[in-house]
Motif scaffolding. Structure first.
Motif, PDB file in Angstrom:
ATOM      1  N   UNK A 164       0.839  -1.190   0.000  1.00  0.00           N
ATOM      2  CA  UNK A 164       0.000   0.000   0.000  1.00  0.00           C
ATOM      3  C   UNK A 164       0.879   1.246   0.000  1.00  0.00           C
ATOM      4  N   UNK A 165       1.921   1.205   0.826  1.00  0.00           N
ATOM      5  CA  UNK A 165       2.770   2.374   1.018  1.00  0.00           C
ATOM      6  C   UNK A 165       4.112   1.928   1.581  1.00  0.00           C
ATOM      7  N   UNK A 166       5.193   2.491   1.077  1.00  0.00           N
ATOM      8  CA  UNK A 166       6.525   2.284   1.667  1.00  0.00           C
ATOM      9  C   UNK A 166       7.195   3.638   1.804  1.00  0.00           C
ATOM     10  N   UNK A 167       7.666   3.924   2.993  1.00  0.00           N
ATOM     11  CA  UNK A 167       8.426   5.142   3.268  1.00  0.00           C
ATOM     12  C   UNK A 167       9.535   4.764   4.227  1.00  0.00           C
ATOM     13  N   UNK A 168      10.708   5.285   3.989  1.00  0.00           N
ATOM     14  CA  UNK A 168      11.858   5.027   4.865  1.00  0.00           C
ATOM     15  C   UNK A 168      12.042   3.526   5.075  1.00  0.00           C
ATOM     16  N   UNK A 169      11.932   3.067   6.326  1.00  0.00           N
ATOM     17  CA  UNK A 169      12.212   1.661   6.630  1.00  0.00           C
ATOM     18  C   UNK A 169      10.960   0.817   6.801  1.00  0.00           C
ATOM     19  N   UNK A 170       9.755   1.411   6.712  1.00  0.00           N
ATOM     20  CA  UNK A 170       8.509   0.689   6.932  1.00  0.00           C
ATOM     21  C   UNK A 170       7.662   0.651   5.667  1.00  0.00           C
ATOM     22  N   UNK A 171       6.918  -0.458   5.526  1.00  0.00           N
ATOM     23  CA  UNK A 171       5.937  -0.586   4.453  1.00  0.00           C
ATOM     24  C   UNK A 171       4.601  -0.982   5.066  1.00  0.00           C
ATOM     25  N   UNK A 172       3.536  -0.388   4.547  1.00  0.00           N
ATOM     26  CA  UNK A 172       2.196  -0.821   4.916  1.00  0.00           C
ATOM     27  C   UNK A 172       1.734  -1.750   3.809  1.00  0.00           C
ATOM     28  N   UNK A 173       1.320  -2.952   4.198  1.00  0.00           N
ATOM     29  CA  UNK A 173       0.931  -3.977   3.230  1.00  0.00           C
ATOM     30  C   UNK A 173      -0.442  -4.533   3.607  1.00  0.00           C
ATOM     31  N   UNK A 174      -1.046  -5.242   2.668  1.00  0.00           N
ATOM     32  CA  UNK A 174      -2.333  -5.884   2.942  1.00  0.00           C
ATOM     33  C   UNK A 174      -2.359  -7.275   2.343  1.00  0.00           C
ATOM     34  N   UNK A 175      -3.244  -8.091   2.929  1.00  0.00           N
ATOM     35  CA  UNK A 175      -3.443  -9.454   2.450  1.00  0.00           C
ATOM     36  C   UNK A 175      -4.767  -9.943   3.033  1.00  0.00           C
ATOM     37  N   UNK A 176      -5.644 -10.425   2.182  1.00  0.00           N
ATOM     38  CA  UNK A 176      -6.927 -10.998   2.601  1.00  0.00           C
ATOM     39  C   UNK A 176      -7.719 -10.074   3.520  1.00  0.00           C
ATOM     40  N   UNK A 177      -7.752  -8.785   3.193  1.00  0.00           N
ATOM     41  CA  UNK A 177      -8.544  -7.843   3.958  1.00  0.00           C
ATOM     42  C   UNK A 177      -7.882  -7.301   5.216  1.00  0.00           C
ATOM     43  N   UNK A 178      -6.677  -7.738   5.504  1.00  0.00           N
ATOM     44  CA  UNK A 178      -5.946  -7.233   6.666  1.00  0.00           C
ATOM     45  C   UNK A 178      -4.822  -6.338   6.181  1.00  0.00           C
ATOM     46  N   UNK A 179      -4.470  -5.339   6.988  1.00  0.00           N
ATOM     47  CA  UNK A 179      -3.315  -4.516   6.637  1.00  0.00           C
ATOM     48  C   UNK A 179      -2.487  -4.274   7.885  1.00  0.00           C
ATOM     49  N   UNK A 180      -1.229  -3.935   7.671  1.00  0.00           N
ATOM     50  CA  UNK A 180      -0.334  -3.663   8.784  1.00  0.00           C
ATOM     51  C   UNK A 180       1.002  -3.180   8.272  1.00  0.00           C
ATOM     52  N   UNK A 181       1.848  -2.772   9.210  1.00  0.00           N
ATOM     53  CA  UNK A 181       3.174  -2.262   8.884  1.00  0.00           C
ATOM     54  C   UNK A 181       4.222  -3.326   9.173  1.00  0.00           C
ATOM     55  N   UNK A 182       5.195  -3.434   8.277  1.00  0.00           N
ATOM     56  CA  UNK A 182       6.275  -4.393   8.397  1.00  0.00           C
ATOM     57  C   UNK A 182       7.568  -3.697   7.970  1.00  0.00           C
ATOM     58  N   UNK A 183       8.688  -3.998   8.629  1.00  0.00           N
ATOM     59  CA  UNK A 183       9.952  -3.396   8.179  1.00  0.00           C
ATOM     60  C   UNK A 183      10.261  -3.808   6.736  1.00  0.00           C
ATOM     61  N   UNK A 184      10.699  -2.862   5.941  1.00  0.00           N
ATOM     62  CA  UNK A 184      11.009  -3.095   4.526  1.00  0.00           C
ATOM     63  C   UNK A 184      12.025  -4.221   4.346  1.00  0.00           C
ATOM     64  N   UNK A 185      12.964  -4.355   5.276  1.00  0.00           N
ATOM     65  CA  UNK A 185      14.003  -5.383   5.174  1.00  0.00           C
ATOM     66  C   UNK A 185      13.429  -6.797   5.248  1.00  0.00           C
ATOM     67  N   UNK A 186      12.183  -6.942   5.676  1.00  0.00           N
ATOM     68  CA  UNK A 186      11.553  -8.261   5.775  1.00  0.00           C
ATOM     69  C   UNK A 186      10.727  -8.599   4.538  1.00  0.00           C
ATOM     70  N   UNK A 187      10.876  -7.786   3.482  1.00  0.00           N
ATOM     71  CA  UNK A 187      10.131  -7.986   2.240  1.00  0.00           C
ATOM     72  C   UNK A 187      11.076  -8.089   1.050  1.00  0.00           C
ATOM     73  N   UNK A 188      10.676  -8.864   0.031  1.00  0.00           N
ATOM     74  CA  UNK A 188      11.338  -8.848  -1.263  1.00  0.00           C
ATOM     75  C   UNK A 188      10.309  -8.292  -2.244  1.00  0.00           C
TER      76      UNK A 188
END
Length: 198
Positions: A164-188
Motif C-alpha cells: 500500500x505504502x513504503x516510506x523510509x524503513x517501513x511498508x504498509x501492506x495488505x493481504x486478505x482484507x488485513x493490513x499492517x506495517x512491516x519493516x522493509x528489510x523483511x520484504x522482497x
C-alpha cells in the motif's frame, strides 16, 4: 469564444428560463464540445519497450505465467511455469515486448510483458532473509510503524502481500482484507529507500 465550440445556449444569456431547460441546454453544450486529445501513456514506445526505470518491480498478472530462456515464445524453451498470481518479479532488462525478470529466489528468464502487472506486491522473507525458506517463524505486522506497537497480524514467510505504502524503513501492506506495517528489510519486492504508493 474559442473556435469550434458551439454558442452558449439562450438560458445562459437570459435568466428568466425554467431551471430544467437551462440544465438540459448546458448538458447538450458539454456533449457537443470537442473532446480533449487523447494522451498516450508516457511509458509506451513504438518498439514495445518503456521509458520506465530498469530495474523495477512488478507482479504476475495471472495464476499462470511462463518463464523462457530467451525473448521469443517460439525459439526459446520454457524454464519455469509460475502458478502464483501476484508474485513479485524484478524487471532487469527490456527487449521489445519481452522483459528479462528475476524472481524472489534469483532465477532469471524472459516473460512477455502481457504476463506482468504494475501492481506492487512483495514476498515476506524468512528470518534468514531468504525468499525460499518458508519454514521459519511468522513475521509480525503492526498497526503503526513502530516495533513496540500493537500487533495487527502475522504473516508466514513466503506470503505474498500487496504494498500500500513504503516510506523510509517501513511498508504498509495488505493481504486478505488485513493490513499492517512491516519493516522493509523483511520484504522482497521493494528497493531500500524507494517510495511506493502514497
Amino acid at each position: 469564444m474559442p473556435q469550434g465550440l458551439p454558442a452558449a445556449p439562450e438560458c445562459v444569456k437570459t435568466l428568466p428560463m425554467r431551471m430544467s431547460s437551462c440544465l438540459a441546454a448546458a448538458a447538450a453544450l458539454l456533449l457537443l464540445a470537442p473532446a480533449p486529445p487523447a494522451i498516450a501513456a508516457p511509458e509506451d514506445k513504438a518498439d514495445g519497450t518503456t521509458t520506465l526505470p530498469v530495474p523495477r518491480f512488478v507482479s504476475l498478472k495471472s495464476g499462470k505465467a511462463m518463464l523462457r530462456a530467451g525473448p521469443d515464445d517460439q525459439r526459446f524453451p520454457i524454464l519455469w511455469e509460475y502458478r502464483r498470481k501476484g508474485l513479485p518479479m524484478e524487471i532487469v532488462r527490456e527487449y521489445g515486448l519481452w522483459r528479462e525478470v528475476r524472481d524472489p529466489t534469483g532465477t532469471r528468464g524472459w516473460m512477455n510483458k502481457s504476463l506482468l502487472s504494475g501492481v506492487r506486491t512483495a514476498l515476506v522473507l524468512a528470518e534468514s532473509g531468504q525468499a525460499d525458506d518458508s519454514g521459519g517463524a511468522p513475521r509480525l505486522l503492526y498497526t503503526a510503524p513502530n516495533p513496540r506497537g500493537r500487533i495487527a497480524w502475522r504473516a508466514a514467510p513466503g506470503a505474498v502481500v500487496t504494498i500500500i505504502l513504503c516510506e523510509d524503513v517501513w511498508c504498509r501492506v495488505s493481504n486478505a482484507g488485513r493490513s499492517g506495517f512491516i519493516p522493509r528489510a523483511q520484504l522482497w519486492g521493494t528497493y531500500p529507500g524507494e517510495a511506493v504508493g502514497g
